[in-house]
Design an enzyme around this catalytic site. Structure first.
Site, PDB file in Angstrom:
ATOM      1  N   CYS A   9      35.138  47.562  46.564  1.00 54.16           N
ATOM      2  CA  CYS A   9      34.991  47.001  47.915  1.00 54.16           C
ATOM      3  C   CYS A   9      36.361  46.512  48.368  1.00 54.16           C
ATOM      4  O   CYS A   9      37.394  46.949  47.833  1.00 54.16           O
ATOM      5  CB  CYS A   9      33.916  45.921  47.968  1.00 54.16           C
ATOM      6  SG  CYS A   9      34.252  44.454  46.968  1.00 54.16           S
ATOM      7  N   ASN A  12      36.791  42.587  46.129  1.00 53.49           N
ATOM      8  CA  ASN A  12      36.293  42.523  44.752  1.00 53.49           C
ATOM      9  C   ASN A  12      35.771  41.131  44.395  1.00 53.49           C
ATOM     10  O   ASN A  12      35.874  40.675  43.260  1.00 53.49           O
ATOM     11  CB  ASN A  12      37.354  42.981  43.737  1.00 53.49           C
ATOM     12  CG  ASN A  12      36.828  43.232  42.324  1.00 53.49           C
ATOM     13  OD1 ASN A  12      37.540  43.051  41.349  1.00 53.49           O
ATOM     14  ND2 ASN A  12      35.593  43.650  42.183  1.00 53.49           N
ATOM     15  N   CYS A  14      32.700  39.938  46.551  1.00 48.44           N
ATOM     16  CA  CYS A  14      31.313  39.872  47.051  1.00 48.44           C
ATOM     17  C   CYS A  14      30.473  41.079  46.625  1.00 48.44           C
ATOM     18  O   CYS A  14      29.576  40.952  45.795  1.00 48.44           O
ATOM     19  CB  CYS A  14      31.287  39.757  48.575  1.00 48.44           C
ATOM     20  SG  CYS A  14      32.073  38.258  49.199  1.00 48.44           S
ATOM     21  N   ARG A  15      30.771  42.252  47.196  1.00 46.59           N
ATOM     22  CA  ARG A  15      29.884  43.410  47.013  1.00 46.59           C
ATOM     23  C   ARG A  15      30.082  44.117  45.678  1.00 46.59           C
ATOM     24  O   ARG A  15      29.098  44.374  44.956  1.00 46.59           O
ATOM     25  CB  ARG A  15      30.075  44.401  48.171  1.00 46.59           C
ATOM     26  CG  ARG A  15      29.604  43.854  49.496  1.00 46.59           C
ATOM     27  CD  ARG A  15      30.096  44.701  50.662  1.00 46.59           C
ATOM     28  NE  ARG A  15      31.553  44.587  50.807  1.00 46.59           N
ATOM     29  CZ  ARG A  15      32.278  45.256  51.697  1.00 46.59           C
ATOM     30  NH1 ARG A  15      31.684  46.101  52.513  1.00 46.59           N
ATOM     31  NH2 ARG A  15      33.582  45.081  51.773  1.00 46.59           N
ATOM     32  N   SER A  16      31.332  44.501  45.347  1.00 50.61           N
ATOM     33  CA  SER A  16      31.500  45.310  44.129  1.00 50.61           C
ATOM     34  C   SER A  16      31.186  44.544  42.837  1.00 50.61           C
ATOM     35  O   SER A  16      30.673  45.164  41.889  1.00 50.61           O
ATOM     36  CB  SER A  16      32.879  45.981  44.081  1.00 50.61           C
ATOM     37  OG  SER A  16      33.925  45.055  44.098  1.00 50.61           O
ATOM     38  N   ASP A 123      29.736  43.910  54.855  1.00 47.95           N
ATOM     39  CA  ASP A 123      30.519  42.879  54.184  1.00 47.95           C
ATOM     40  C   ASP A 123      29.881  41.517  54.476  1.00 47.95           C
ATOM     41  O   ASP A 123      29.849  41.081  55.622  1.00 47.95           O
ATOM     42  CB  ASP A 123      31.950  42.924  54.719  1.00 47.95           C
ATOM     43  CG  ASP A 123      32.873  42.004  53.948  1.00 47.95           C
ATOM     44  OD1 ASP A 123      32.365  41.117  53.231  1.00 47.95           O
ATOM     45  OD2 ASP A 123      34.091  42.176  54.065  1.00 47.95           O
TER      46      ASP A 123
HETATM   47  P1  4NP Z   1      34.072  42.044  49.478  1.00 46.54           P
HETATM   48  O1  4NP Z   1      34.127  40.929  50.605  1.00 46.54           O
HETATM   49  O2  4NP Z   1      34.967  43.177  49.947  1.00 46.54           O
HETATM   50  O3  4NP Z   1      32.633  42.452  49.421  1.00 46.54           O
HETATM   51  O4  4NP Z   1      34.556  41.401  48.203  1.00 46.54           O
HETATM   52  C1  4NP Z   1      35.331  40.372  51.056  1.00 46.54           C
HETATM   53  C2  4NP Z   1      35.870  39.301  50.392  1.00 46.54           C
HETATM   54  C3  4NP Z   1      37.048  38.736  50.847  1.00 46.54           C
HETATM   55  C4  4NP Z   1      37.678  39.253  51.957  1.00 46.54           C
HETATM   56  C5  4NP Z   1      37.126  40.332  52.610  1.00 46.54           C
HETATM   57  C6  4NP Z   1      35.958  40.898  52.150  1.00 46.54           C
HETATM   58  N1  4NP Z   1      38.883  38.673  52.432  1.00 46.54           N
HETATM   59  O5  4NP Z   1      39.364  39.097  53.491  1.00 46.54           O
HETATM   60  O6  4NP Z   1      39.422  37.772  51.779  1.00 46.54           O
END
Ligand code: 4NP
Length: 150
Positions: A9, A12, A14-16, A123
Site C-alpha cells: 500500500c 505500510n 493501514c491496509r497492507s 485508504d
Molecule cells: P496505508 O495508509 O497506505 O493503507 O498504510 C496510509 C498511511 C499513511 C499515509 C497514507 C496512507 N500517509 O500519508 O502518511
C-alpha cells in the site's frame, strides 16, 4: 520452494499490514511466505496504525510484530505475487519494474473478488474506525480467494 507473496500500500501502516496478517492467518507459513511494504518512506520502522492493530485484534489477528518498510526494486525478484491495494500503488510499483515478467507479478488485490473491475481498497487513514472494519472485510474475502489459488 515457498510461495512468496507481498502486500503493498502507500504507508505500510493501514491496509497492507492488515492484508499480511489476514493472509498469514489462513495459510501454512511453512509453505507460504507473506510480507508487506509501502511505496512511501514515511512510516519505515513503525508499527501498523493503532486502528489496524485494533481491528485485526478484534478478529484474533496480531499485527504487533510488523514494522513498516518501503517497497524496493529487489522485491520483484524476491516475491512471486505482489498484491497492491489501489491504482496509485499499482502505478508506483510498476514504475520500478524492469521487464514484463516483473510487471506481471503485480495485481490489484480486489481483482480476486471483483475481476477486471479495477476496484481499489479505500485508504482508511483519514477516516473513522468503521473504514478499518470495512477494509478488513474486503481483504478477508480477497485473501480467501488467494488461498484457493495457492
Ligand atoms: P496505508 O495508509 O497506505 O493503507 O498504510 C496510509 C498511511 C499513511 C499515509 C497514507 C496512507 N500517509 O500519508 O502518511
Amino acid at each position: 520452494m515457498k510461495t512468496k507473496i507481498l502486500m503493498v500500500c502507500l504507508g505500510n501502516i493501514c491496509r497492507s499490514p492488515l492484508a499480511e496478517g489476514i493472509l498469514k492467518s489462513k495459510i501454512d507459513t511453512n509453505m507460504v511466505f507473506v510480507d508487506s511494504a509501502g511505496t512511501g518512506h514515511w512510516h519505515v520502522g513503525q508499527l501498523p496504525d493503532p486502528r489496524s492493530i485494533e481491528v485485526a485484534k478484534n478478529h484474533g489477528i496480531d499485527l504487533t510484530n510488523q514494522r513498516g518498510r518501503q517497497f524496493t526494486q529487489k522485491d520483484f525478484e524476491a516475491f512471486d505475487f505482489i498484491f497492491v491495494m489501489d491504482a496509485s500503488n499499482k502505478e508506483n510499483v510498476l514504475q520500478l519494474a524492469k521487464n514484463t515478467s516483473e510487471a506481471k507479478k503485480v495485481q490489484l488485490i480486489l481483482d480476486e473478488i471483483f475481476p477486471f473491475e479495477n476496484v481499489d481498497v479505500p485508504d482508511p487513514y483519514y477516516g473513522g474506525d468503521q473504514g478499518f472494519e470495512s477494509v478488513y472485510q474486503m481483504l478477508d474475502q480477497a485473501c480467501q480467494e488467494i488461498v484457493k489459488r495457492l
